[in-house]
Design a protein around this motif. Structure first.
Motif, mmCIF file in Angstrom:
data_model
loop_
_atom_site.group_PDB
_atom_site.id
_atom_site.type_symbol
_atom_site.label_atom_id
_atom_site.label_comp_id
_atom_site.label_asym_id
_atom_site.label_seq_id
_atom_site.Cartn_x
_atom_site.Cartn_y
_atom_site.Cartn_z
ATOM 1 N N SER A 199 45.390 -5.387 54.462
ATOM 2 C CA SER A 199 44.545 -6.653 54.935
ATOM 3 C C SER A 199 44.135 -6.932 56.277
ATOM 4 C CB SER A 199 45.172 -7.997 54.260
ATOM 5 O OG SER A 199 46.246 -7.953 55.059
ATOM 6 N N PRO A 200 44.947 -6.428 57.323
ATOM 7 C CA PRO A 200 44.321 -6.293 58.681
ATOM 8 C C PRO A 200 43.106 -5.590 58.800
ATOM 9 C CG PRO A 200 46.912 -6.035 58.392
ATOM 10 C CD PRO A 200 46.222 -6.059 57.259
ATOM 11 N N VAL A 201 43.294 -4.485 58.237
ATOM 12 C CA VAL A 201 41.980 -3.450 58.515
ATOM 13 C C VAL A 201 40.801 -4.017 57.770
ATOM 14 C CG1 VAL A 201 40.809 -1.203 58.023
ATOM 15 C CG2 VAL A 201 43.476 -1.445 58.275
ATOM 16 N N ALA A 202 41.004 -4.810 56.766
ATOM 17 C CA ALA A 202 39.786 -5.438 55.938
ATOM 18 C C ALA A 202 39.035 -6.660 56.729
ATOM 19 C CB ALA A 202 40.247 -5.840 54.496
ATOM 20 N N ALA A 211 35.558 0.417 59.465
ATOM 21 C CA ALA A 211 36.973 1.125 59.786
ATOM 22 C C ALA A 211 37.150 2.315 58.916
ATOM 23 C CB ALA A 211 37.979 0.074 59.546
ATOM 24 N N PHE A 212 37.762 3.118 59.280
ATOM 25 C CA PHE A 212 38.265 4.380 58.581
ATOM 26 C C PHE A 212 39.757 4.661 58.484
ATOM 27 C CE2 PHE A 212 34.029 4.803 60.017
ATOM 28 C CZ PHE A 212 33.105 5.437 59.132
ATOM 29 N N VAL A 213 40.244 4.690 57.255
ATOM 30 C CA VAL A 213 41.873 4.812 57.366
ATOM 31 C C VAL A 213 42.224 6.048 56.899
ATOM 32 C CG1 VAL A 213 43.737 4.262 56.347
ATOM 33 C CG2 VAL A 213 42.251 2.299 57.102
ATOM 34 N N GLY A 218 46.945 11.489 52.549
ATOM 35 C CA GLY A 218 45.912 12.343 52.985
ATOM 36 C C GLY A 218 44.588 11.643 52.326
ATOM 37 N N GLU A 219 44.982 10.448 51.740
ATOM 38 C CA GLU A 219 43.714 9.452 51.345
ATOM 39 C C GLU A 219 42.897 8.885 52.642
ATOM 40 O OE1 GLU A 219 45.785 8.181 47.248
ATOM 41 O OE2 GLU A 219 45.946 6.866 48.946
ATOM 42 N N GLN A 220 41.621 8.994 52.341
ATOM 43 C CA GLN A 220 40.767 8.255 53.351
ATOM 44 C C GLN A 220 40.063 7.067 52.622
ATOM 45 O OE1 GLN A 220 37.932 11.240 55.275
ATOM 46 N NE2 GLN A 220 39.201 12.788 54.216
ATOM 47 N N LEU A 221 40.149 6.248 53.459
ATOM 48 C CA LEU A 221 39.454 4.723 52.754
ATOM 49 C C LEU A 221 38.567 4.252 54.081
ATOM 50 C CD1 LEU A 221 42.674 5.123 52.037
ATOM 51 C CD2 LEU A 221 42.448 2.644 51.323
ATOM 52 N N VAL A 222 37.394 3.862 53.537
ATOM 53 C CA VAL A 222 36.193 3.088 54.434
ATOM 54 C C VAL A 222 36.252 1.693 54.297
ATOM 55 C CG1 VAL A 222 34.111 3.308 54.997
ATOM 56 C CG2 VAL A 222 35.347 5.525 54.401
ATOM 57 N N PHE A 223 36.332 0.959 54.999
ATOM 58 C CA PHE A 223 36.030 -0.454 54.759
ATOM 59 C C PHE A 223 34.954 -1.079 55.687
ATOM 60 C CE2 PHE A 223 40.509 0.373 54.222
ATOM 61 C CZ PHE A 223 40.673 -0.666 53.322
ATOM 62 N N PHE A 230 34.613 2.783 50.124
ATOM 63 C CA PHE A 230 34.769 4.063 49.802
ATOM 64 C C PHE A 230 36.128 4.325 49.664
ATOM 65 C CE2 PHE A 230 30.191 4.171 51.384
ATOM 66 C CZ PHE A 230 29.681 4.746 50.206
ATOM 67 N N ALA A 231 36.563 5.623 49.051
ATOM 68 C CA ALA A 231 38.095 5.960 49.227
ATOM 69 C C ALA A 231 37.991 7.436 48.441
ATOM 70 C CB ALA A 231 38.912 5.238 48.369
ATOM 71 N N LYS A 232 38.412 8.304 49.409
ATOM 72 C CA LYS A 232 38.787 9.728 48.682
ATOM 73 C C LYS A 232 40.273 9.811 48.289
ATOM 74 C CE LYS A 232 38.113 14.799 49.755
ATOM 75 N NZ LYS A 232 38.069 15.808 50.704
ATOM 76 N N ARG A 233 40.411 9.883 47.037
ATOM 77 C CA ARG A 233 41.737 10.035 46.296
ATOM 78 C C ARG A 233 41.727 10.990 45.348
ATOM 79 N NH1 ARG A 233 43.748 4.187 44.549
ATOM 80 N NH2 ARG A 233 45.611 5.190 45.403
ATOM 81 N N ARG A 234 42.862 11.730 45.168
ATOM 82 C CA ARG A 234 42.943 12.865 44.213
ATOM 83 C C ARG A 234 41.898 13.945 44.535
ATOM 84 N NH1 ARG A 234 43.289 8.052 41.908
ATOM 85 N NH2 ARG A 234 41.243 8.068 40.913
ATOM 86 N N GLY A 235 41.326 13.927 45.256
ATOM 87 C CA GLY A 235 40.321 15.108 46.062
ATOM 88 C C GLY A 235 38.941 14.838 45.642
ATOM 89 N N GLU A 236 38.676 13.611 45.376
ATOM 90 C CA GLU A 236 37.135 13.038 45.042
ATOM 91 C C GLU A 236 36.932 11.785 45.656
ATOM 92 O OE1 GLU A 236 36.380 14.542 40.551
ATOM 93 O OE2 GLU A 236 36.874 12.360 40.766
ATOM 94 N N TRP A 237 35.611 11.529 46.195
ATOM 95 C CA TRP A 237 35.226 10.307 46.790
ATOM 96 C C TRP A 237 34.691 9.405 45.674
ATOM 97 C CZ3 TRP A 237 35.621 8.452 51.825
ATOM 98 C CH2 TRP A 237 36.026 9.246 52.676
#
Length: 396
Positions: A199-202, A211-213, A218-223, A230-237
């Motif tokens: 929630s601080p990021v959001a 914001a990019f986490v 190894g997961e990537q999240l975009v806020f 967007f999120a990259k999880r389990r190898g997929e965006w």
């Protein structure tokens, strides 16, 4: 580009990104038709070449809002750029970068976005002093350009520990110069569409800030706009179409309860605890007795210590409980069962399912529970799957 090459790229990258599917049949079109066009609310047509008279079709029910049509356009532009700029032998390798390039284009094509996404891919595959790397970079259009460039900073190992990935942020300008650091505070104001832990990021990502986490898994999240997009999880965006998911979560009819269930599924998903939640439609509450034992029901007889304890913690409707408590309840082994208006019937209930059910206990419980209304399974790897009448409704 051939139609088969376009289909392969769409099936591999675009369909997972939009939680959609590529239909097997081609759609006829006129040579002057747009390269990417909405055919109807549930279908997007894409041509492999401007003069083609056939196109592939991306399908999803319910339909695609304008934001997702634009994502498809951005994806296609980047796909054509890759095909136009590289020899055939290199294309398949470069296509692995296609979703990230499409996301960067969708976010405005900022140089900093491209730099951060490339660096996070590198960090996701390595460690720093034996530990996985977590990081948080924020791009603020109001940040002035300075002397230190983000690309130069990322060449040094210490850059991996300049933020913690949760509430300390490395600031960048859109052009890719370092603008300092920010220490973020917890904000719960209107943050329905983001994991509670972030929630601080959001809260920081309001307006045009992005914001990019990178987390330790190894997961990537975009806020952006105070929500996860967007999120990259389990190898997929994947793009998070929050409104689409909430609309499909019926029963219940009450918007407040649907939002509470959805945000708790998001919280459980990113906490990686797994969970199962069942919402019983109006008129089917008595039928729930066939799925759960009396000792598991909060209004039942011969209650266990667990049930008695949970009853003291859930003296409100589910949508009125604190998000942190709701996440902890969903993490208990078994199913959380609610009525259509949010009364908590059971927590950690063992569901009677047929022998030989596929996909594990939580999936089987969610499917069985969906015969009474809606069943949702959150797997420990983060995937959220909803069922109605034992048919899959969506996966997030």
């Amino acid at each position: 580009m051939t139609i088969d090459e376009l289909r392969l790229a769409a099936e591999t990258y675009l369909a997972p990104l939009l939680s959609a599917q590529v239909l097997p049949a081609l759609e006829p079109c006129q040579p002057y038709c747009s390269r990417v066009a909405a055919l109807d609310p549930s279908r997007i047509g894409i041509k492999a070449s401007d003069g083609d008279t056939e196109r592939i079709v991306i399908n999803r029910t319910p339909g695609f809002p304008p934001e997702e049509l634009q994502i498809a356009k951005d994806f296609t532009e980047e796909l054509f750029n890759i095909y136009g700029a590289t020899a055939q032998g290199y294309r398949q390798e470069l296509l692995s970068f296609l979703p990230a390039r499409a996301i960067a284009r969708h976010l405005g094509g900022m140089e900093a976005t491209k730099i951060v996404l490339r660096q996070f891919e590198k960090w996701a595959a390595r460690t720093y002093e034996g530990g996985a790397i977590s990081s948080l970079v924020g791009i603020d259009p109001g940040c002035t350009e300075r002397d230190v460039l983000l690309a130069e900073l990322f060449e040094h190992d210490f850059s991996a520990v300049l933020s913690n990935g949760f509430d300390t942020l490395l600031l960048s300008s859109p052009g890719g110069s370092v603008g300092g650091a920010r220490q973020l505070s917890v904000s719960e104001d209107n943050l329905r569409f983001a994991p509670y832990r972030l929630s601080p990021v959001a809260g920081w990502s309001e307006g045009n800030k992005v914001a990019f986490v990178l987390n330790r898994l190894g997961e990537q999240l975009v806020f952006k706009g105070k929500k996860l997009i967007f999120a990259k999880r389990r190898g997929e965006w994947r793009y998070y179409s929050h409104e689409m998911y909430i609309r499909q979560m019926q029963p219940p009819q009450k918007r407040e309860l649907r939002e509470a269930v959805y945000e708790s599924c998001i919280d459980t998903s990113f906490a990686r605890t797994g969970g199962c939640i069942i919402i019983v439609r109006s008129g089917s509450v008595d039928d729930a007795n066939e799925l759960i034992s009396s000792s598991d029901r909060l209004d039942g007889t011969n209650q266990s210590i667990k049930t008695k304890t949970i009853k003291t913690m859930t003296n409100k409707k589910f949508q009125k409980l604190d998000r942190r408590l709701r996440q902890e309840l969903l993490a208990l082994d078994g199913a959380t069962i609610l009525t259509h208006d949010g009364d908590v019937l059971a927590v950690g209930a063992i569901i009677s399912v047929p022998s030989g059910s596929d996909g594990g206990g939580r999936r089987a419980a969610a499917k069985k529970g969906s015969t009474l209304g809606l069943g949702i399974k959150v797997s420990e790897d983060g995937e959220i799957t909803a069922f109605k009448n034992e048919e899959q409704v969506f996966t997030a």
